[in-house]
Design a protein around this motif. Structure first.
Motif, PDB file in Angstrom:
ATOM      1  N   LYS A 603       0.838  -1.205   0.000  1.00 31.36           N
ATOM      2  CA  LYS A 603       0.000   0.000   0.000  1.00 31.36           C
ATOM      3  C   LYS A 603       0.871   1.252   0.000  1.00 31.36           C
ATOM      4  O   LYS A 603       0.644   2.190  -0.775  1.00 31.36           O
ATOM      5  N   TRP A 604       1.898   1.284   0.883  1.00 29.03           N
ATOM      6  CA  TRP A 604       2.765   2.478   0.962  1.00 29.03           C
ATOM      7  C   TRP A 604       3.564   2.634  -0.331  1.00 29.03           C
ATOM      8  O   TRP A 604       3.807   3.751  -0.795  1.00 29.03           O
ATOM      9  N   LEU A 605       3.977   1.510  -0.888  1.00 29.69           N
ATOM     10  CA  LEU A 605       4.745   1.558  -2.134  1.00 29.69           C
ATOM     11  C   LEU A 605       3.899   2.151  -3.260  1.00 29.69           C
ATOM     12  O   LEU A 605       4.370   2.976  -4.050  1.00 29.69           O
ATOM     13  N   VAL A 606       2.628   1.727  -3.326  1.00 26.33           N
ATOM     14  CA  VAL A 606       1.717   2.254  -4.355  1.00 26.33           C
ATOM     15  C   VAL A 606       1.501   3.753  -4.157  1.00 26.33           C
ATOM     16  O   VAL A 606       1.487   4.531  -5.116  1.00 26.33           O
ATOM     17  N   LYS A 607       1.340   4.169  -2.898  1.00 25.66           N
ATOM     18  CA  LYS A 607       1.129   5.594  -2.622  1.00 25.66           C
ATOM     19  C   LYS A 607       2.361   6.419  -3.020  1.00 25.66           C
ATOM     20  O   LYS A 607       2.240   7.496  -3.605  1.00 25.66           O
ATOM     21  N   ALA A 608       3.551   5.904  -2.713  1.00 26.01           N
ATOM     22  CA  ALA A 608       4.774   6.606  -3.116  1.00 26.01           C
ATOM     23  C   ALA A 608       4.875   6.682  -4.635  1.00 26.01           C
ATOM     24  O   ALA A 608       5.271   7.702  -5.204  1.00 26.01           O
ATOM     25  N   ASP A 609       4.471   5.591  -5.289  1.00 22.93           N
ATOM     26  CA  ASP A 609       4.487   5.555  -6.754  1.00 22.93           C
ATOM     27  C   ASP A 609       3.475   6.547  -7.336  1.00 22.93           C
ATOM     28  O   ASP A 609       3.744   7.196  -8.353  1.00 22.93           O
ATOM     29  N   ASN A 610       2.316   6.679  -6.691  1.00 24.38           N
ATOM     30  CA  ASN A 610       1.326   7.665  -7.139  1.00 24.38           C
ATOM     31  C   ASN A 610       1.885   9.079  -7.046  1.00 24.38           C
ATOM     32  O   ASN A 610       1.694   9.908  -7.943  1.00 24.38           O
ATOM     33  N   ALA A 611       2.583   9.353  -5.929  1.00 28.83           N
ATOM     34  CA  ALA A 611       3.188  10.680  -5.757  1.00 28.83           C
ATOM     35  C   ALA A 611       4.257  10.927  -6.821  1.00 28.83           C
ATOM     36  O   ALA A 611       4.363  12.031  -7.369  1.00 28.83           O
ATOM     37  N   LEU A 612       5.043   9.884  -7.121  1.00 27.69           N
ATOM     38  CA  LEU A 612       6.072   9.992  -8.159  1.00 27.69           C
ATOM     39  C   LEU A 612       5.432  10.274  -9.515  1.00 27.69           C
ATOM     40  O   LEU A 612       5.916  11.097 -10.301  1.00 27.69           O
ATOM     41  N   TYR A 613       4.325   9.586  -9.776  1.00 27.53           N
ATOM     42  CA  TYR A 613       3.595   9.788 -11.039  1.00 27.53           C
ATOM     43  C   TYR A 613       3.145  11.250 -11.180  1.00 27.53           C
ATOM     44  O   TYR A 613       3.270  11.848 -12.250  1.00 27.53           O
ATOM     45  N   GLN A 614       2.644  11.832 -10.092  1.00 25.58           N
ATOM     46  CA  GLN A 614       2.193  13.229 -10.129  1.00 25.58           C
ATOM     47  C   GLN A 614       3.354  14.183 -10.380  1.00 25.58           C
ATOM     48  O   GLN A 614       3.226  15.161 -11.119  1.00 25.58           O
ATOM     49  N   VAL A 615       4.503  13.893  -9.753  1.00 23.86           N
ATOM     50  CA  VAL A 615       5.692  14.731  -9.975  1.00 23.86           C
ATOM     51  C   VAL A 615       6.093  14.703 -11.444  1.00 23.86           C
ATOM     52  O   VAL A 615       6.391  15.740 -12.049  1.00 23.86           O
ATOM     53  N   LYS A 616       6.067  13.518 -12.032  1.00 19.69           N
ATOM     54  CA  LYS A 616       6.426  13.394 -13.452  1.00 19.69           C
ATOM     55  C   LYS A 616       5.419  14.134 -14.329  1.00 19.69           C
ATOM     56  O   LYS A 616       5.790  14.797 -15.301  1.00 19.69           O
ATOM     57  N   ALA A 617       4.151  14.000 -13.978  1.00 18.55           N
ATOM     58  CA  ALA A 617       3.106  14.664 -14.761  1.00 18.55           C
ATOM     59  C   ALA A 617       3.233  16.183 -14.686  1.00 18.55           C
ATOM     60  O   ALA A 617       2.846  16.901 -15.613  1.00 18.55           O
ATOM     61  N   ASN A 618       3.799  16.680 -13.580  1.00 22.50           N
ATOM     62  CA  ASN A 618       3.932  18.126 -13.381  1.00 22.50           C
ATOM     63  C   ASN A 618       5.284  18.680 -13.838  1.00 22.50           C
ATOM     64  O   ASN A 618       5.618  19.821 -13.551  1.00 22.50           O
ATOM     65  N   GLY A 619       6.087  17.856 -14.517  1.00 25.26           N
ATOM     66  CA  GLY A 619       7.324  18.386 -15.078  1.00 25.26           C
ATOM     67  C   GLY A 619       8.605  17.771 -14.583  1.00 25.26           C
ATOM     68  O   GLY A 619       9.686  18.106 -15.057  1.00 25.26           O
ATOM     69  N   ARG A 620       8.557  16.885 -13.575  1.00 23.54           N
ATOM     70  CA  ARG A 620       9.738  16.184 -13.051  1.00 23.54           C
ATOM     71  C   ARG A 620      10.651  17.104 -12.218  1.00 23.54           C
ATOM     72  O   ARG A 620      10.353  18.258 -12.003  1.00 23.54           O
TER      73      ARG A 620
END
Length: 628
Positions: A603-620
């Motif tokens: 669960k925590w890994l998925v949440k961290a991955d979701n946050a990473l996905y948002q960072v990438k979507a916003n420009g990295r």
């Protein structure tokens, strides 16, 4: 007798069990035997005698018809599936109905190449499936995630998801879905030019289809198409033609324009092989019309490719070139890498036939470069993974041998002690023999200690990433499971962070994989130097790293991670004469306790991955923190 399919999880809902059994039977059979399911629907609507459906009846009616529209020929007009389910989800306040809406939105996003939107919808579906415990819903979301990643050529993730979904579907005895998953895996291997594996999985799919007497023309058409493509590769022309004609027969019994379009594009190739050039060209034009009717731009590209091949055989080379370029443009827009590669080769051949060898060479070079980029990177990762597994396996084997030897030595020591007692009782051997035994005992004890130290050393090596020298995924997983006694202090809070090297593929493409490896090594060193000794830091895979920090309640998570981001990033670093720059994106989540970390690691890994996905979507090149 074939195993009977279990219904999807939500069919067991009390509200569902109260509904008309014909409606439930229709939903359950909608993938396994669509024609039979449609019969149940007709019986249900006839019994209603014009009386309005209840809200719950409408839910299952819409879900069933959404499948039957593709899998069989129906009389009713197409439904606004998303619109109707959205209204019903709001009215009935059931999360799983909302999940069905999101799943249909994801499928639509996939069909229109809005891949990021589709993946975002599917993340929401998986979260709802987890909350409700609906395994069939989980499996379908995993399948559609894989279907999207397939178009992005993320084959390792594709296969991982398909296998997870396969496990869920087999547990549910949903063999219609099992057949589709096996077919999809085979199709993935077709795309990777791994023909033996493609054939193997397609045969497995056929076996499940026949063993369970699944009467789904859509699925059968799909399997015969794949069988035809494999037969073409092995130059079994008669077998190829037979399979494609069977696919056409099955496709004609479905309501799916998509499967009819796919069979038609393959049929044009059969006509070319049979030297029916005008017929092939005519079918290509029919294919384009069908694609236009259903607004399938990717389908149009396949039709243009078929048309180009027909024009080549007819020696109409300019028309062949025009059609090929139209196909190429769409394939590039959709990010369909394997199709782009194929078209580069076709265009190169057309230019060669026209005598323009310079242009032919240019496109052939692009064909070679793209093929390398598309396939060799995947092969490299597969080889590295196999190397890691092999090294780990070898070291574990060595550990087992050393431990066995250590036990033997210990047994020898115990035996020696026993003999010492006997010898002590016997003064016949004298002090000289006793001294000898003492020295031997001392030697064996030291040797035993050395062996234990070797055991520890080899265990540590099995947890080591061979490229960077840091811990690997296996170490983190073992530590989380409590199988490794770590030295991380107990803390009021923990942070799980995923770090991903931005645009790493560009570095590999521009400078080669050796330079890419050096970049990863440099970043790994900087990451380790930026963290404390008891922080858990590892290479998670590819260009991704994972870190676990123990922090106090007063610690500022964003400041900590942003400091690490700045420490890890490369600015004008000289690597083998190349001046490089590289940044990282970080996604993280805060965890309240060590037990929570262990109990819900995924669960925590998925949440961290979701946050990473948002960072990438916003420009990295930034830090994102997912809410708990």
């Amino acid at each position: 007798m074939p195993a009977q399919a279990k219904p999807s999880d939500f069919i067991y809902n009390p509200s569902v069990l109260q509904q008309d059994s014909r409606l439930m039977s229709a939903y359950i059979q909608s993938l396994r035997d669509p024609a039979r399911a449609y019969g149940f629907i007709k019986q249900f609507t006839l019994a209603k005698s014009g009386e309005p459906m209840t809200d719950w009846e409408r839910v299952y009616y819409v879900l069933t018809m959404s499948r039957l529209e593709a899998y069989t020929i129906i009389e009713e007009e197409p439904l606004d599936v998303i619109g109707e389910l959205e209204a019903l989800a709001q009215k009935l306040e059931k999360p799983w109905i909302k999940a069905e809406v999101l799943l249909h939105k994801a499928i639509l996003a996939k069909e229109t190449a809005q891949y990021d939107d589709g993946l975002r919808y599917l993340d929401e579906v998986l979260e709802i499936a987890k909350q409700t415990g609906f395994k069939n819903l989980t499996a379908r979301a995993l399948k559609w995630q894989a279907n999207i990643w397939y178009y992005q050529s993320k084959y390792d993730q594709v296969l991982s998801n398909y296998l997870k979904a396969l496990s869920y579907f087999e547990e549910q005895q949903d063999y219609a879905q099992v057949t589709l998953i096996l077919s999809n895996i085979g199709n993935m291997y077709l795309d990777m030019d791994q023909w033996a594996l493609a054939q193997k999985y397609n045969k497995k799919a056929f076996a499940v289809l026949k063993r369970n007497k699944i009467q789904n023309d859509y699925t059968a058409a799909l399997l015969y198409i794949h069988a035809g493509i494999v037969a073409n590769y092995y130059n079994h022309k008669d077998e190829e033609a037979e399979n494609i004609r069977k696919a056409i027969t099955h496709a004609s019994k479905t309501g799916s324009s998509y499967i009819q379009l796919v069979t038609l594009t393959n049929y044009t190739s059969i006509l070319l092989d049979e030297n029916k050039l005008e017929a092939s060209l005519q079918k290509s034009k029919e294919c384009l019309k069908m694609a236009d009717d259903i607004k399938d731009r990717l389908g149009r590209a396949f039709c243009y490719e078929s048309k180009s091949l027909a024009y080549v055989q007819l020696e109409l080379l300019q028309k062949a070139l025009n059609s090929a370029h139209l196909a190429l443009k769409t394939y590039e827009e959709y990010g369909s890498n394997s199709q782009v590669i194929r078209i580069y080769k076709l265009i190169s051949e057309i230019y060669a036939k026209r005598g323009n060898y310079k242009a032919s060479l240019g496109y052939f070079q692009q064909y070679i470069e793209q093929k390398e980029s598309h396939f060799l990177r995947q092969k490299r990762e597969e080889i590295r993974e196999l190397q890691t597994q092999y090294i780990t396996q070898q070291k574990e084997h060595q550990i087992a041998l050393l431990k066995a030897e250590s036990k033997l030595k210990s047994a020898q020591i115990d035996s020696q002690h026993f003999r010492e007692i006997i010898l002590l009782l016997s003064i016949l051997l004298g002090i000289a023999v006793l001294g000898l035994l003492y020295r031997r005992n001392n030697y064996l004890s030291k040797n035993n200690v050395a062996l234990e130290q070797s055991n520890v050393s080899l265990t540590e090596q099995s947890f080591q990433d061979p490229l960077t020298g840091m811990y690997n995924r296996r170490y983190i997983q073992q530590w989380i499971a409590g199988k490794i006694k770590g030295d991380m202090p107990r803390s009021s809070r923990y942070i799980v962070a995923l770090l991903d090297v931005d645009y790493f593929k560009r570095i590999n493409d521009a400078y080669g994989h050796d330079i890419g490896d050096r970049v990863l090594q440099e970043m790994a060193t900087r990451l380790q130097n930026s963290c404390r000794g008891h922080d858990k830091v590892a290479r998670w895979g590819g260009e991704e790293f994972v870190a676990i920090f123990s922090v106090s309640e007063s610690s500022n998570t964003y400041e900590l991670l942003d400091r690490i981001r700045c420490s890890v990033m490369l600015e004008n670093v000289n690597i083998e004469g190349k001046v490089l720059a590289a940044t990282v994106s970080i996604g993280a989540v805060e965890v309240e306790s060590r037990s929570a970390l262990a109990d819900s690691w995924q669960k925590w890994l998925v949440k961290a991955d979701n946050a990473l996905y948002q960072v990438k979507a916003n420009g990295r090149n930034s830090v994102g923190i997912e809410p708990k």
